[in-house]
Design a protein around this motif. Structure first.
Motif, PDB file in Angstrom:
ATOM      1  N   ARG A  73       0.839  -1.183   0.000  1.00 40.03           N
ATOM      2  CA  ARG A  73       0.000   0.000   0.000  1.00 40.03           C
ATOM      3  C   ARG A  73       0.886   1.249   0.000  1.00 40.03           C
ATOM      4  O   ARG A  73       1.946   1.284   0.594  1.00 40.03           O
ATOM      5  CB  ARG A  73      -0.904   0.010   1.235  1.00 40.03           C
ATOM      6  N   ALA A  96      -6.380   3.178  -5.983  1.00 37.44           N
ATOM      7  CA  ALA A  96      -7.088   1.899  -6.032  1.00 37.44           C
ATOM      8  C   ALA A  96      -6.550   0.981  -4.947  1.00 37.44           C
ATOM      9  O   ALA A  96      -5.376   0.588  -4.989  1.00 37.44           O
ATOM     10  CB  ALA A  96      -6.930   1.247  -7.405  1.00 37.44           C
ATOM     11  N   ASP A  97      -7.391   0.683  -3.987  1.00 35.63           N
ATOM     12  CA  ASP A  97      -7.034  -0.253  -2.913  1.00 35.63           C
ATOM     13  C   ASP A  97      -5.701   0.101  -2.256  1.00 35.63           C
ATOM     14  O   ASP A  97      -4.859  -0.771  -1.984  1.00 35.63           O
ATOM     15  CB  ASP A  97      -7.004  -1.687  -3.448  1.00 35.63           C
ATOM     16  N   ARG A 115     -10.587  -4.625 -11.133  1.00 34.88           N
ATOM     17  CA  ARG A 115     -10.272  -5.395  -9.925  1.00 34.88           C
ATOM     18  C   ARG A 115     -10.516  -4.632  -8.629  1.00 34.88           C
ATOM     19  O   ARG A 115     -10.768  -5.239  -7.585  1.00 34.88           O
ATOM     20  CB  ARG A 115      -8.797  -5.808  -9.944  1.00 34.88           C
ATOM     21  N   ALA A 116     -10.420  -3.321  -8.676  1.00 36.40           N
ATOM     22  CA  ALA A 116     -10.381  -2.536  -7.436  1.00 36.40           C
ATOM     23  C   ALA A 116     -11.700  -2.616  -6.671  1.00 36.40           C
ATOM     24  O   ALA A 116     -12.776  -2.562  -7.252  1.00 36.40           O
ATOM     25  CB  ALA A 116     -10.058  -1.084  -7.754  1.00 36.40           C
ATOM     26  N   THR A 117     -11.581  -2.729  -5.368  1.00 36.80           N
ATOM     27  CA  THR A 117     -12.756  -2.665  -4.501  1.00 36.80           C
ATOM     28  C   THR A 117     -12.964  -1.248  -3.977  1.00 36.80           C
ATOM     29  O   THR A 117     -14.064  -0.892  -3.558  1.00 36.80           O
ATOM     30  CB  THR A 117     -12.604  -3.631  -3.314  1.00 36.80           C
ATOM     31  N   SER A 118     -11.900  -0.450  -3.994  1.00 36.81           N
ATOM     32  CA  SER A 118     -11.964   0.960  -3.611  1.00 36.81           C
ATOM     33  C   SER A 118     -11.239   1.754  -4.685  1.00 36.81           C
ATOM     34  O   SER A 118     -10.063   1.493  -4.962  1.00 36.81           O
ATOM     35  CB  SER A 118     -11.315   1.178  -2.244  1.00 36.81           C
ATOM     36  N   LEU A 119     -11.934   2.698  -5.322  1.00 37.85           N
ATOM     37  CA  LEU A 119     -11.376   3.329  -6.514  1.00 37.85           C
ATOM     38  C   LEU A 119     -11.752   4.806  -6.570  1.00 37.85           C
ATOM     39  O   LEU A 119     -12.915   5.173  -6.401  1.00 37.85           O
ATOM     40  CB  LEU A 119     -11.912   2.608  -7.760  1.00 37.85           C
TER      41      LEU A 119
END
Length: 276
Positions: A73, A96-97, A115-119
């Motif tokens: 991260r 993204a993530d 793919r991202a869950t948070s973007l």
């Protein structure tokens, strides 16, 4: 500043990766690194590759997808394969993530978007973060590198420009493996330096198709390639198929070069079948 760094969870020494089609014969890579170090002198720069085929956005996107999940991260990924440089195409800064991506809006970030869950996506327009002189042929140096470096140094993403809905970004269309009767058909996406032929057919797709049956890989009408577990299972100089380190089907030659052996290039068709 403390609040900003806590929010971004940046490492003490920021990591910034480079993925480009600049090659290694010219000054381009060195110049971009110089700009990065000007604005993020503590950055650890990681070269993913600079040997993407020129202007090949699809190849760059494929390599990015195989690379970024292995970084921590806070990593900033600068991706410069930009055949539209100097045009009105947008430049994006993406969160993204927990990782960050800077590059042209040309479909290169499609795997990240999917793919991202948070973007969060922003269009890079804040020209006071660019180099003083911006040309029309090297936005990787003049715009993207200083912005990516500033992000690595802790700049809030919101400051690079306005937010942009992800559905307004360019999404590349990538062919997926297709099942037609007793055949699962895919294509070559990448040829690595060993001459291995990397396909778009995943282990999951093969196992679902096989349903417990033994399968083989076919190239053309006559070449049948066994699906094995490792290179060494096959005799030296012989063709084999196996799952690569990303769990996708790969065609190889044990201690040889499958691309040369089969005279195959990116885009060539391969098939998985239970029929020998």
């Amino acid at each position: 500043m403390n609040r900003l760094k806590k929010k971004h969870r940046l490492p003490n020494t920021p990591i910034l990766t480079l993925l480009t089609d600049f090659g290694m014969n010219d000054e381009y890579v060195g110049v971009v690194k110089g700009v990065i170090l000007t604005y993020a002198p503590d950055a650890r720069i990681v070269d993913i590759t600079h040997l993407v085929p020129p202007q090949n956005v699809r190849a760059a996107s494929h390599l990015l997808a195989r690379t970024y999940p292995y970084f921590p991260r806070g990593t900033v990924h600068l991706v410069v394969v930009d055949p539209g440089v100097g045009t009105s195409r947008a430049i994006l800064a993406v969160a993204a993530d927990g990782q960050y991506f800077v590059g042209p809006d040309n479909g290169i970030f499609t795997p990240v978007f999917l793919r991202a869950t948070s973007l969060t996506v922003h269009q890079v327009t804040a020209s006071h973060f660019f180099l003083t002189k911006v040309g029309t042929t090297f936005h990787g140096r003049d715009i993207m590198a200083p912005v990516a470096a500033r992000l690595a140094a802790g700049l809030d993403l919101n400051r690079v420009g306005p937010g942009m809905p992800v559905h307004d970004c360019i999404h590349a269309h990538y062919d997926v493996a297709i099942r037609e009767g007793n055949i699962l058909q895919g294509e070559i996406l990448h040829v690595d330096r060993f001459g291995n032929l990397c396909t778009n057919i995943s282990r999951q797709e093969v196992e679902c198709f096989a349903a417990g049956r033994e399968v083989v890989v076919k190239v053309g009408e006559k070449i049948v390639i066994p699906l094995l577990h490792s290179y060494a299972e096959q005799a030296i100089g012989k063709l084999l198929a196996l799952y690569d380190s990303h769990d996708h089907l790969e065609i190889a030659v044990n201690r040889g070069n499958a691309a040369l052996e089969l005279n195959m290039v990116v885009g060539a068709t391969v098939a998985v079948t239970a029929e020998k």
